[in-house]
Design an enzyme around this catalytic site. Structure first.
Site, PDB file in Angstrom:
ATOM      1  N   PRO A  66      44.410  38.991  35.940  1.00 18.73           N
ATOM      2  CA  PRO A  66      45.349  38.517  36.962  1.00 18.73           C
ATOM      3  C   PRO A  66      45.514  39.564  38.071  1.00 18.73           C
ATOM      4  O   PRO A  66      45.539  40.761  37.784  1.00 18.73           O
ATOM      5  CB  PRO A  66      46.669  38.345  36.201  1.00 18.73           C
ATOM      6  CG  PRO A  66      46.328  38.401  34.762  1.00 18.73           C
ATOM      7  CD  PRO A  66      45.022  39.117  34.619  1.00 18.73           C
ATOM      8  N   ASP A  78      43.382  54.437  37.489  1.00 21.62           N
ATOM      9  CA  ASP A  78      42.809  53.095  37.267  1.00 21.62           C
ATOM     10  C   ASP A  78      41.285  53.118  37.217  1.00 21.62           C
ATOM     11  O   ASP A  78      40.678  52.520  36.325  1.00 21.62           O
ATOM     12  CB  ASP A  78      43.267  52.119  38.363  1.00 21.62           C
ATOM     13  CG  ASP A  78      44.700  51.675  38.178  1.00 21.62           C
ATOM     14  OD1 ASP A  78      45.422  52.339  37.415  1.00 21.62           O
ATOM     15  OD2 ASP A  78      45.094  50.671  38.796  1.00 21.62           O
ATOM     16  N   GLY A  94      45.348  46.681  37.183  1.00 19.64           N
ATOM     17  CA  GLY A  94      44.172  47.405  37.668  1.00 19.64           C
ATOM     18  C   GLY A  94      43.015  46.498  38.030  1.00 19.64           C
ATOM     19  O   GLY A  94      41.843  46.880  37.862  1.00 19.64           O
TER      20      GLY A  94
HETATM   21  O1  PMV Z   1      51.603  49.202  39.445  1.00 15.11           O
HETATM   22  P1  PMV Z   1      50.489  50.043  38.965  1.00 15.11           P
HETATM   23  O2  PMV Z   1      49.896  49.601  37.698  1.00 15.11           O
HETATM   24  O3  PMV Z   1      49.496  50.378  40.033  1.00 15.11           O
HETATM   25  O4  PMV Z   1      51.132  51.446  38.501  1.00 15.11           O
HETATM   26  C1  PMV Z   1      51.864  52.282  39.315  1.00 15.11           C
HETATM   27  C2  PMV Z   1      52.152  53.520  38.514  1.00 15.11           C
HETATM   28  C3  PMV Z   1      53.123  54.476  39.181  1.00 15.11           C
HETATM   29  O5  PMV Z   1      53.283  55.555  38.273  1.00 15.11           O
HETATM   30  C4  PMV Z   1      54.464  53.827  39.401  1.00 15.11           C
HETATM   31  C5  PMV Z   1      52.601  55.002  40.509  1.00 15.11           C
HETATM   32  C6  PMV Z   1      51.394  55.932  40.424  1.00 15.11           C
HETATM   33  O6  PMV Z   1      50.736  56.123  41.473  1.00 15.11           O
HETATM   34  O7  PMV Z   1      51.097  56.490  39.361  1.00 15.11           O
END
Ligand code: PMV
Length: 339
Positions: free
Chosen positions: A119, A170, A125
């Site tokens: 999704p 990611d 990611g």
């Molecule tokens: O929303 P996502 O899965 O891209 O995660 C963001 C994670 C944070 O720690 C809130 C921001 C970051 O850049 O690590």
């Protein structure tokens, strides 16, 4: 005809989101939902009007169709796709980087097709998985061997087009699979046994950047409360890291750590009613622990469960208004197949 297929997994952050922005550690795992990229040569004078040295890029689910000229990087958006999607721009950038660093020629016409069961916009990611699979497929199609680290590095450049200044977690997790321990600037892949998780998507889209900024503003206002909280996030991650590296896996302790991590995320103001509803629905249905994953304020939550709880917890999440997705840990990372 040459056909290359590559795929790369999605991810969830298990522990430490937000605090990771301030130098604490975080842990993410790859999950068994994949983005897939196929590249094949097509004959000259094909009925798709693809010239030599051109790639026709298609992602049907996204209604995306564009041609990229591999010689000059020129992009032609086709059909009635209203936006010049970032995937096209990221693909053109990958082609440019692969050529610059590794060479490779694209004398024939090619078709590149992207499909995905991840999704979008749910903090899983999805764009990184597409970037990693695209990097691997493009390199293989150009006859270039890339190490996993090189794939991840190039995919990071594509991720910048999607997210500005991404942390790099990611693309790393999607490339290597398994789990990563992430503490800026170090990203350490480690292997873990597979265990089931249920993701609950609130279907409420959110923007990571704005949520991260909100945390920063509150932290600057009340640093004496925020700073010790961030240290506790770090303690939770360290504890979880030890548990994850120990077999047999102590799922009960992990579940407890999920709940503590959620309490901290709620304390810094990134949970939401929608997330709490799904989290409590999962806990009440017997999950060992549940927390939001990623930026919060919408997006997704994850519940740690035992194998026999998949349908009960999924049902509870559905009844609470979320979209459940049953997943396991992916241990393979990026995969390439050439014919
Ligand atoms: O929303 P996502 O899965 O891209 O995660 C963001 C994670 C944070 O720690 C809130 C921001 C970051 O850049 O690590």
């Amino acid at each position: 005809m040459m056909i290359v297929r590559a795929s790369a997994p999605a991810k969830v952050i298990l522990f430490g989101e937000h605090a990771v922005v301030y130098g604490q550690a975080a842990i993410a795992v790859a999950i068994n939902k994949r983005a897939r990229v196929e590249i094949k040569t097509v004959p000259e004078n094909n009925d798709l009007s693809i010239d030599n040295a051109e790639i026709l890029l298609e992602a049907r689910d996204l209604n995306l169709k564009a041609k990229i000229n591999t010689r000059d990087g020129n992009i032609t958006v086709l059909g009635n796709h209203p936006h010049h999607d970032k995937i096209v721009e990221a693909t053109a950038r990958l082609l440019e980087l692969i050529k610059e660093h590794h060479g490779g020629e694209w004398p024939e016409p090619h078709v590149m097709t992207i499909t995905s069961d991840i999704p979008r916009g749910a903090g899983l990611g999805s764009s990184a998985a597409v970037s990693v699979a695209s990097t691997a497929a493009l390199a293989a199609a150009a006859g270039i061997q890339l190490s996993k680290d090189e794939i991840s590095r190039l995919a990071y450049e594509a991720e910048k087009i999607h997210h500005g200044t991404p942390s790099g977690i990611d693309n790393t997790i999607s490339t290597h699979g398994g789990a990563v321990h992430f503490k800026r600037p170090d990203v350490t892949p480690f292997s873990i046994p597979s265990f089931p998780l249920i993701i609950g998507d609130t279907r409420k889209e959110r923007e990571t950047k704005a949520i991260v900024l909100g945390v920063r503003e509150r932290k600057e206002k009340i640093p004496h409360v925020y700073n010790p909280l961030l240290d506790v996030f770090g303690n939770v991650v360290n504890e979880a890291y030890q548990v994850l590296k120990t077999t047999p896996l102590d799922l009960e302790t992990l579940g407890h750590l999920f709940n503590i991590n959620q309490g901290l995320l709620s304390a810094i103001g990134v949970s939401s009613l929608e997330l709490e509803q799904l989290i409590w629905a999962a806990r009440n249905a017997g999950a060992l622990g549940a927390k939001l994953t990623g930026a919060g304020a919408g997006g997704s939550m994850i519940a740690l469960i035992r194998e026999d709880q998949i349908s009960t917890v999924s049902q509870a999440i559905r009844e609470a208004g979320g979209m459940p997705l049953s997943v396991t840990i992916d241990t393979k990372g990026v995969m390439v197949e050439q014919q």
